[in-house]
Design a protein around this motif. Structure first.
Motif, PDB file in Angstrom:
ATOM      1  N   PRO A  36      -6.645   0.462  -6.800  1.00 24.64           N
ATOM      2  CA  PRO A  36      -5.965   0.777  -8.073  1.00 24.64           C
ATOM      3  C   PRO A  36      -4.461   0.475  -7.984  1.00 24.64           C
ATOM      4  CG  PRO A  36      -7.111   2.722  -7.189  1.00 24.64           C
ATOM      5  CD  PRO A  36      -7.205   1.651  -6.159  1.00 24.64           C
ATOM      6  N   LEU A  37      -3.891   0.208  -9.124  1.00 22.17           N
ATOM      7  CA  LEU A  37      -2.466  -0.073  -9.264  1.00 22.17           C
ATOM      8  C   LEU A  37      -1.736   1.223  -9.618  1.00 22.17           C
ATOM      9  CD1 LEU A  37      -0.353  -2.495  -9.778  1.00 22.17           C
ATOM     10  CD2 LEU A  37      -0.996  -2.249 -12.167  1.00 22.17           C
ATOM     11  N   TYR A  38      -0.615   1.492  -8.969  1.00 21.40           N
ATOM     12  CA  TYR A  38       0.208   2.637  -9.377  1.00 21.40           C
ATOM     13  C   TYR A  38       0.818   2.352 -10.751  1.00 21.40           C
ATOM     14  CZ  TYR A  38       0.114   5.226  -4.965  1.00 21.40           C
ATOM     15  OH  TYR A  38      -0.270   5.964  -3.883  1.00 21.40           O
ATOM     16  N   PRO A  39       0.948   3.372 -11.595  1.00 20.83           N
ATOM     17  CA  PRO A  39       1.447   3.167 -12.970  1.00 20.83           C
ATOM     18  C   PRO A  39       2.813   2.490 -13.057  1.00 20.83           C
ATOM     19  CG  PRO A  39       0.546   5.375 -12.736  1.00 20.83           C
ATOM     20  CD  PRO A  39       0.561   4.764 -11.353  1.00 20.83           C
ATOM     21  N   ASP A  40       3.736   2.762 -12.142  1.00 20.89           N
ATOM     22  CA  ASP A  40       5.087   2.188 -12.221  1.00 20.89           C
ATOM     23  C   ASP A  40       5.263   0.936 -11.370  1.00 20.89           C
ATOM     24  OD1 ASP A  40       6.058   4.008 -14.045  1.00 20.89           O
ATOM     25  OD2 ASP A  40       6.837   5.381 -12.513  1.00 20.89           O
TER      26      ASP A  40
ATOM     27  N   GLU B 255      11.174   9.587 -10.038  1.00 20.55           N
ATOM     28  CA  GLU B 255      11.344   8.950  -8.726  1.00 20.55           C
ATOM     29  C   GLU B 255      11.781   7.500  -8.837  1.00 20.55           C
ATOM     30  OE1 GLU B 255      11.518  10.726  -6.189  1.00 20.55           O
ATOM     31  OE2 GLU B 255      10.467  12.532  -6.792  1.00 20.55           O
ATOM     32  N   LEU B 256      11.281   6.778  -9.832  1.00 23.33           N
ATOM     33  CA  LEU B 256      11.669   5.383 -10.000  1.00 23.33           C
ATOM     34  C   LEU B 256      13.148   5.276 -10.374  1.00 23.33           C
ATOM     35  CD1 LEU B 256      10.617   2.497  -9.851  1.00 23.33           C
ATOM     36  CD2 LEU B 256      10.004   2.674 -12.262  1.00 23.33           C
ATOM     37  N   GLU B 257      13.616   6.166 -11.235  1.00 25.20           N
ATOM     38  CA  GLU B 257      15.040   6.170 -11.599  1.00 25.20           C
ATOM     39  C   GLU B 257      15.906   6.505 -10.389  1.00 25.20           C
ATOM     40  OE1 GLU B 257      15.752   8.728 -14.958  1.00 25.20           O
ATOM     41  OE2 GLU B 257      14.388   7.572 -16.238  1.00 25.20           O
TER      42      GLU B 257
ATOM     43  N   ASP C 107       0.836  -1.207   0.000  1.00 26.15           N
ATOM     44  CA  ASP C 107       0.000   0.000   0.000  1.00 26.15           C
ATOM     45  C   ASP C 107       0.866   1.251   0.000  1.00 26.15           C
ATOM     46  OD1 ASP C 107      -2.388  -1.546   0.224  1.00 26.15           O
ATOM     47  OD2 ASP C 107      -1.928  -1.835   2.346  1.00 26.15           O
ATOM     48  N   GLY C 108       0.635   2.122  -0.968  1.00 26.48           N
ATOM     49  CA  GLY C 108       1.420   3.345  -1.078  1.00 26.48           C
ATOM     50  C   GLY C 108       2.649   3.182  -1.960  1.00 26.48           C
ATOM     51  N   VAL C 109       2.938   1.940  -2.384  1.00 33.97           N
ATOM     52  CA  VAL C 109       4.069   1.678  -3.278  1.00 33.97           C
ATOM     53  C   VAL C 109       3.578   0.995  -4.557  1.00 33.97           C
ATOM     54  CG1 VAL C 109       6.288   0.484  -3.520  1.00 33.97           C
ATOM     55  CG2 VAL C 109       5.688   1.559  -1.332  1.00 33.97           C
ATOM     56  N   LEU C 110       2.828  -0.068  -4.406  1.00 37.08           N
ATOM     57  CA  LEU C 110       2.258  -0.779  -5.556  1.00 37.08           C
ATOM     58  C   LEU C 110       0.764  -0.502  -5.690  1.00 37.08           C
ATOM     59  CD1 LEU C 110       3.968  -4.270  -4.979  1.00 37.08           C
ATOM     60  CD2 LEU C 110       4.767  -2.414  -6.455  1.00 37.08           C
ATOM     61  N   ALA C 111       0.059  -0.629  -4.572  1.00 32.90           N
ATOM     62  CA  ALA C 111      -1.393  -0.419  -4.544  1.00 32.90           C
ATOM     63  C   ALA C 111      -1.691   1.005  -4.092  1.00 32.90           C
ATOM     64  CB  ALA C 111      -2.052  -1.412  -3.590  1.00 32.90           C
ATOM     65  N   ASN C 112      -2.581   1.671  -4.808  1.00 32.22           N
ATOM     66  CA  ASN C 112      -2.902   3.065  -4.500  1.00 32.22           C
ATOM     67  C   ASN C 112      -4.008   3.133  -3.440  1.00 32.22           C
ATOM     68  OD1 ASN C 112      -3.465   5.806  -4.490  1.00 32.22           O
ATOM     69  ND2 ASN C 112      -3.206   6.012  -6.692  1.00 32.22           N
ATOM     70  N   PHE C 113      -3.597   2.869  -2.201  1.00 32.22           N
ATOM     71  CA  PHE C 113      -4.486   2.899  -1.047  1.00 32.22           C
ATOM     72  C   PHE C 113      -5.151   4.262  -0.885  1.00 32.22           C
ATOM     73  CE2 PHE C 113      -4.947   4.172   3.381  1.00 32.22           C
ATOM     74  CZ  PHE C 113      -5.766   3.176   3.880  1.00 32.22           C
TER      75      PHE C 113
ATOM     76  N   LEU D 148      14.859   2.019   2.288  1.00 24.81           N
ATOM     77  CA  LEU D 148      14.706   3.184   1.420  1.00 24.81           C
ATOM     78  C   LEU D 148      13.258   3.657   1.497  1.00 24.81           C
ATOM     79  CD1 LEU D 148      16.678   1.939  -1.714  1.00 24.81           C
ATOM     80  CD2 LEU D 148      17.418   3.652  -0.053  1.00 24.81           C
ATOM     81  N   LEU D 149      13.101   4.963   1.580  1.00 30.31           N
ATOM     82  CA  LEU D 149      11.773   5.563   1.629  1.00 30.31           C
ATOM     83  C   LEU D 149      11.271   5.759   0.209  1.00 30.31           C
ATOM     84  CD1 LEU D 149       9.602   6.714   3.525  1.00 30.31           C
ATOM     85  CD2 LEU D 149      10.798   8.908   3.402  1.00 30.31           C
ATOM     86  N   TYR D 150      10.120   5.137  -0.096  1.00 30.57           N
ATOM     87  CA  TYR D 150       9.530   5.274  -1.419  1.00 30.57           C
ATOM     88  C   TYR D 150       8.830   6.629  -1.507  1.00 30.57           C
ATOM     89  CZ  TYR D 150       7.177   4.104  -5.750  1.00 30.57           C
ATOM     90  OH  TYR D 150       6.756   4.103  -7.048  1.00 30.57           O
ATOM     91  N   PRO D 151       9.127   7.435  -2.509  1.00 27.46           N
ATOM     92  CA  PRO D 151       8.601   8.802  -2.595  1.00 27.46           C
ATOM     93  C   PRO D 151       7.079   8.869  -2.778  1.00 27.46           C
ATOM     94  CG  PRO D 151      10.081   8.307  -4.442  1.00 27.46           C
ATOM     95  CD  PRO D 151       9.979   7.085  -3.630  1.00 27.46           C
ATOM     96  N   GLN D 152       6.444   9.616  -1.892  1.00 31.15           N
ATOM     97  CA  GLN D 152       5.008   9.900  -1.970  1.00 31.15           C
ATOM     98  C   GLN D 152       4.769  11.292  -1.374  1.00 31.15           C
ATOM     99  OE1 GLN D 152       2.874   8.573  -3.697  1.00 31.15           O
ATOM    100  NE2 GLN D 152       3.063   6.357  -3.762  1.00 31.15           N
TER     101      GLN D 152
END
Length: 194
Positions: free
Chosen positions: A72-76, A174-176, A19-25, A158-162
């Motif tokens: 929903p799924l995050y685009p990346d 952000e993915l790069e 949640d917050g990385v793959l799934a758009n909670f 690592l903190l995933y950017p949100q």
């Protein structure tokens, strides 16, 4: 696309938050409550309180398996997962809410979206991710609290950017940036099992 990943000895393990990385909670909650705010305006994790929702009202829609399974799924999301899989092992590490239906809904989500095969058990469902801090494991999570606790327990995270954390920037992809950070860690042997 169904994944049947194999665990590779001697490779780093990525504990990948869902949640917050793959799934758009956040979008799931915005839609469930018909909130007049966008995903990018959701700048604190407890933004619902600012918007006048109690914790009980906020969590109410998430008390069923179907809610979690339909986020929903995050685009990346698939790009991120693929990038990690070529570098090591991926274990999905996700926190449940208090609903008994939440864990099964999260596993359904991972299977339906093609992250897990029907026989795969590459997931851990626990709010205590810091207990998984180990040599060769790297946590990737959008929660600063989870990342801090994991690091305090001796792990690499690592903190995933949100928008609700401190690393989101409009200056780069952000993915790069995350991929570069992971490669630096791996080049310095911080994700290799000794």
């Amino acid at each position: 696309m169904t994944k049947t990943s194999t665990f590779q000895e001697g490779k780093p393990t990525f504990l990948l938050d869902v949640d917050g990385v793959l799934a758009n909670f956040v979008q799931g909650m915005i839609d469930s409550h018909s909130l007049s705010i966008s995903h990018d305006e959701y700048i604190t994790w407890d933004m619902h309180r600012t918007l006048g929702l109690s914790d009980e009202a906020f969590w109410y829609p998430a008390n069923c398996r179907e809610w979690w399974a339909s986020l929903p799924l995050y685009p990346d999301a698939h790009k991120l997962h693929a990038m990690l899989e070529v570098r090591g092992n991926v274990i999905f590490a996700t926190s449940p809410n208090r609903s008994a239906d939440c864990p099964s809904g999260k596993v359904d989500w991972l299977r339906v979206r093609g992250f897990l095969g029907s026989e795969s058990t590459n997931y851990v469902i626990s709010p205590h991710k810091q207990l998984m801090a180990a040599s060769g494991a790297i946590l990737i999570d959008d929660s600063e609290t989870n990342v801090d606790k994991y690091r305090e327990s001796g792990g690499t995270a690592l903190l995933y950017p949100q928008p609700w954390n401190s690393v989101l920037s409009e200056d780069c992809n952000e993915l790069e940036r995350l991929e570069t950070q992971i490669d630096v860690l791996l080049d310095n042997n911080l994700g290799v099992v000794s």
